[in-house]
Design an enzyme around this catalytic site. Sequence first.
Site, PDB file in Angstrom:
ATOM      1  N   GLY A   1       0.835  -1.210   0.000  1.00  0.00           N
ATOM      2  CA  GLY A   1       0.000   0.000   0.000  1.00  0.00           C
ATOM      3  C   GLY A   1       0.859   1.244   0.000  1.00  0.00           C
ATOM      4  O   GLY A   1       0.618   2.181   0.775  1.00  0.00           O
TER       5      GLY A   1
ATOM      6  N   SER B   1      -0.545   5.376  -1.034  1.00  0.00           N
ATOM      7  CA  SER B   1      -1.593   6.177  -0.397  1.00  0.00           C
ATOM      8  C   SER B   1      -1.381   6.253   1.112  1.00  0.00           C
ATOM      9  O   SER B   1      -0.771   5.360   1.714  1.00  0.00           O
ATOM     10  CB  SER B   1      -2.952   5.523  -0.704  1.00  0.00           C
ATOM     11  OG  SER B   1      -4.003   6.224  -0.086  1.00  0.00           O
TER      12      SER B   1
ATOM     13  N   ILE C   1      -1.029   6.316   4.971  1.00  0.00           N
ATOM     14  CA  ILE C   1       0.008   6.021   5.964  1.00  0.00           C
ATOM     15  C   ILE C   1       1.192   5.290   5.315  1.00  0.00           C
ATOM     16  O   ILE C   1       2.349   5.550   5.637  1.00  0.00           O
ATOM     17  CB  ILE C   1      -0.618   5.154   7.088  1.00  0.00           C
ATOM     18  CG1 ILE C   1      -1.703   5.941   7.829  1.00  0.00           C
ATOM     19  CG2 ILE C   1       0.446   4.672   8.060  1.00  0.00           C
ATOM     20  CD1 ILE C   1      -2.554   5.071   8.739  1.00  0.00           C
ATOM     21  N   GLY C   2       0.872   4.386   4.399  1.00  0.00           N
ATOM     22  CA  GLY C   2       1.932   3.610   3.736  1.00  0.00           C
ATOM     23  C   GLY C   2       2.848   4.490   2.917  1.00  0.00           C
ATOM     24  O   GLY C   2       4.067   4.319   2.918  1.00  0.00           O
TER      25      GLY C   2
ATOM     26  N   LEU D   1      -3.660  -7.679  -3.503  1.00  0.00           N
ATOM     27  CA  LEU D   1      -3.816  -8.633  -2.390  1.00  0.00           C
ATOM     28  C   LEU D   1      -5.044  -9.527  -2.531  1.00  0.00           C
ATOM     29  O   LEU D   1      -5.097 -10.598  -1.919  1.00  0.00           O
ATOM     30  CB  LEU D   1      -3.869  -7.874  -1.062  1.00  0.00           C
ATOM     31  CG  LEU D   1      -2.535  -7.234  -0.650  1.00  0.00           C
ATOM     32  CD1 LEU D   1      -2.762  -6.145   0.389  1.00  0.00           C
ATOM     33  CD2 LEU D   1      -1.549  -8.272  -0.123  1.00  0.00           C
TER      34      LEU D   1
ATOM     35  N   ASN E   1       0.855  -3.021   5.348  1.00  0.00           N
ATOM     36  CA  ASN E   1       0.119  -1.784   5.620  1.00  0.00           C
ATOM     37  C   ASN E   1      -1.182  -1.660   4.832  1.00  0.00           C
ATOM     38  O   ASN E   1      -2.134  -1.030   5.295  1.00  0.00           O
ATOM     39  CB  ASN E   1       1.067  -0.614   5.289  1.00  0.00           C
ATOM     40  CG  ASN E   1       0.345   0.696   5.117  1.00  0.00           C
ATOM     41  OD1 ASN E   1       0.123   1.428   6.085  1.00  0.00           O
ATOM     42  ND2 ASN E   1      -0.054   1.017   3.897  1.00  0.00           N
TER      43      ASN E   1
ATOM     44  N   SER F   1      -5.866  -2.601  13.939  1.00  0.00           N
ATOM     45  CA  SER F   1      -6.664  -1.390  14.174  1.00  0.00           C
ATOM     46  C   SER F   1      -7.412  -1.563  15.489  1.00  0.00           C
ATOM     47  O   SER F   1      -7.692  -2.693  15.908  1.00  0.00           O
ATOM     48  CB  SER F   1      -7.676  -1.231  13.036  1.00  0.00           C
ATOM     49  OG  SER F   1      -8.650  -0.266  13.368  1.00  0.00           O
TER      50      SER F   1
ATOM     51  N   TYR G   1     -23.755 -10.183   7.066  1.00  0.00           N
ATOM     52  CA  TYR G   1     -22.645  -9.271   6.796  1.00  0.00           C
ATOM     53  C   TYR G   1     -22.887  -7.922   7.452  1.00  0.00           C
ATOM     54  O   TYR G   1     -23.926  -7.297   7.226  1.00  0.00           O
ATOM     55  CB  TYR G   1     -22.468  -9.082   5.280  1.00  0.00           C
ATOM     56  CG  TYR G   1     -21.415  -8.047   4.963  1.00  0.00           C
ATOM     57  CD1 TYR G   1     -20.061  -8.351   5.099  1.00  0.00           C
ATOM     58  CD2 TYR G   1     -21.760  -6.749   4.564  1.00  0.00           C
ATOM     59  CE1 TYR G   1     -19.081  -7.402   4.834  1.00  0.00           C
ATOM     60  CE2 TYR G   1     -20.791  -5.792   4.300  1.00  0.00           C
ATOM     61  CZ  TYR G   1     -19.447  -6.135   4.440  1.00  0.00           C
ATOM     62  OH  TYR G   1     -18.482  -5.201   4.189  1.00  0.00           O
TER      63      TYR G   1
HETATM   64  N1  NAP Z   1      -6.505   5.678   8.591  1.00  0.00           N
HETATM   65  C1  NAP Z   1      -6.890   5.227   9.790  1.00  0.00           C
HETATM   66  O1  NAP Z   1      -7.518   5.954  10.581  1.00  0.00           O
HETATM   67  C2  NAP Z   1      -6.570   3.816  10.197  1.00  0.00           C
HETATM   68  C3  NAP Z   1      -6.961   3.392  11.492  1.00  0.00           C
HETATM   69  C4  NAP Z   1      -6.686   2.091  11.872  1.00  0.00           C
HETATM   70  C5  NAP Z   1      -6.018   1.246  11.005  1.00  0.00           C
HETATM   71  N2  NAP Z   1      -5.646   1.685   9.771  1.00  0.00           N
HETATM   72  C6  NAP Z   1      -4.956   0.741   8.878  1.00  0.00           C
HETATM   73  O2  NAP Z   1      -3.839   1.382   8.303  1.00  0.00           O
HETATM   74  C7  NAP Z   1      -3.578   0.832   7.007  1.00  0.00           C
HETATM   75  C8  NAP Z   1      -3.327   1.917   6.007  1.00  0.00           C
HETATM   76  O3  NAP Z   1      -4.513   2.655   5.848  1.00  0.00           O
HETATM   77  P1  NAP Z   1      -4.595   4.134   5.264  1.00  0.00           P
HETATM   78  O4  NAP Z   1      -5.377   4.900   6.248  1.00  0.00           O
HETATM   79  O5  NAP Z   1      -3.277   4.638   4.854  1.00  0.00           O
HETATM   80  O6  NAP Z   1      -5.559   3.875   4.004  1.00  0.00           O
HETATM   81  P2  NAP Z   1      -5.447   4.255   2.456  1.00  0.00           P
HETATM   82  O7  NAP Z   1      -4.968   5.627   2.279  1.00  0.00           O
HETATM   83  O8  NAP Z   1      -6.768   3.879   1.893  1.00  0.00           O
HETATM   84  O9  NAP Z   1      -4.328   3.236   1.937  1.00  0.00           O
HETATM   85  C9  NAP Z   1      -4.594   1.879   1.826  1.00  0.00           C
HETATM   86  C10 NAP Z   1      -3.631   1.257   0.852  1.00  0.00           C
HETATM   87  O10 NAP Z   1      -3.975  -0.123   0.703  1.00  0.00           O
HETATM   88  C11 NAP Z   1      -4.066  -0.404  -0.684  1.00  0.00           C
HETATM   89  N3  NAP Z   1      -4.956  -1.510  -0.976  1.00  0.00           N
HETATM   90  C12 NAP Z   1      -6.260  -1.613  -0.713  1.00  0.00           C
HETATM   91  N4  NAP Z   1      -6.752  -2.757  -1.213  1.00  0.00           N
HETATM   92  C13 NAP Z   1      -5.724  -3.387  -1.810  1.00  0.00           C
HETATM   93  C14 NAP Z   1      -5.606  -4.606  -2.528  1.00  0.00           C
HETATM   94  N5  NAP Z   1      -6.654  -5.406  -2.761  1.00  0.00           N
HETATM   95  N6  NAP Z   1      -4.387  -4.951  -3.000  1.00  0.00           N
HETATM   96  C15 NAP Z   1      -3.328  -4.147  -2.808  1.00  0.00           C
HETATM   97  N7  NAP Z   1      -3.376  -2.983  -2.155  1.00  0.00           N
HETATM   98  C16 NAP Z   1      -4.575  -2.597  -1.669  1.00  0.00           C
HETATM   99  C17 NAP Z   1      -4.579   0.891  -1.291  1.00  0.00           C
HETATM  100  O11 NAP Z   1      -4.410   0.880  -2.691  1.00  0.00           O
HETATM  101  P3  NAP Z   1      -5.416   1.750  -3.632  1.00  0.00           P
HETATM  102  O12 NAP Z   1      -5.100   3.174  -3.375  1.00  0.00           O
HETATM  103  O13 NAP Z   1      -5.084   1.285  -5.010  1.00  0.00           O
HETATM  104  O14 NAP Z   1      -6.810   1.373  -3.216  1.00  0.00           O
HETATM  105  C18 NAP Z   1      -3.712   1.887  -0.554  1.00  0.00           C
HETATM  106  O15 NAP Z   1      -2.431   1.938  -1.103  1.00  0.00           O
HETATM  107  C19 NAP Z   1      -4.764  -0.079   6.683  1.00  0.00           C
HETATM  108  O16 NAP Z   1      -4.387  -1.426   6.897  1.00  0.00           O
HETATM  109  C20 NAP Z   1      -5.809   0.318   7.702  1.00  0.00           C
HETATM  110  O17 NAP Z   1      -6.680  -0.736   8.040  1.00  0.00           O
HETATM  111  C21 NAP Z   1      -5.898   2.950   9.357  1.00  0.00           C
END
Ligand code: NAP
Length: 305
Positions: free
Chosen positions: A39, A42, A44-45, A87, A113, A161, A183
Amino acid sequence: MSFFSMFRSKGPTGYGYGSTAEDVTEGLSLAGKTILVTGCNSGIGQEACRVLSLRGALVLGTARTKEKASAACAKFPGHAIGYACELADPASVRDCVSSIIADGHELDAIICNAGIMMLPKLEKAHGYELQFFTNHIGHFMLVTGLLGQLTDKGRVVMLSSEGHRSSPAQGIDFDNLSGDKGYQPLMAYGQSKMANLLFAKELQRRFTGTDRTAYAVHPGVVDTNLSRNLGPALRRVLAVVAPLFLKTVGEGAATEVFAAVNPKALSLAGHYLADSNVKNSRADADNKTLAAKLWEESELIVKSI
Ligand SMILES: NC(=O)c1ccc[n+]([C@@H]2O[C@H](COP(=O)([O-])OP(=O)(O)OC[C@H]3O[C@@H](n4cnc5c(N)ncnc54)[C@H](OP(=O)(O)O)[C@@H]3O)[C@@H](O)[C@H]2O)c1
């Protein structure tokens, strides 16, 4: 710095809510280290990749497509290489594993991530609910496929999370991994994040007797693309409250980066971390039987797809 961080004290590691990824790597040279981040394009990653490359690491950044990964990694010339890893597509994950092995990369850390959250309606991949499949099964395949590349002191970091607390009462509902028997978006997200947590803890148990370590982290709440499924009204609210009440992306990336590279994380191996310190998880995240069952079930799923 986020507004809330002004009211939060630091924890025993010397870091806390307001620490950023740059703070937790201050003074560290990561030259010679290779770190895989899923990831990378976008949220955090992307910030984790920026800071790891800033400190001298070679980042292997994965995204759904090679184009996305390469475009994201091009921002850190000479310090990042993009790989495709969708993934939810086992063939793509297997190709990613093969490419990294073929390219001869030894990994000092793997940061799992990438993730999706709260899909409004049931979606599936290979017969399994999509958040469970993407967030857990995809990463399970990637990490177990790359264990041979992990260095002797290598670390694995799973993004869990606080949402893990919303997982079903039994932790993982093995009788409903398809979601067909019911669901709920938050519960399904929670289950996938409980799976990330159980996987990290089981991995740490399997690393016993080695210098390899595993961690599960909650990054904090950050306004990223993760909220894309929450609907326009809720997203507007988030955008308004984010500057006041949520973490910045730098603060959000801190704990995963801390777990992956900071020497102080080593004594916290196997724990659930938040704000770069230990945090109590839901009690069943420590259920060894549940974690072992999830590992076995995940192996069976991977063999069948
Ligand atoms: N933000 C928060 O408040 C928060 C809180 C708790 C936990 N987290 C965890 O932190 C992590 C990062 O989240 P983020 O907030 O940075 O979210 P984000 O900006 O939506 O980034 C998520 C990343 O995962 C990628 N991704 C999603 N589905 C995928 C797939 N099928 N195959 C490959 N890559 C995929 C996305 O790619 P695309 O851009 O192509 O979709 C993106 O690069 C996640 O695991 C999330 O659960 C976040």
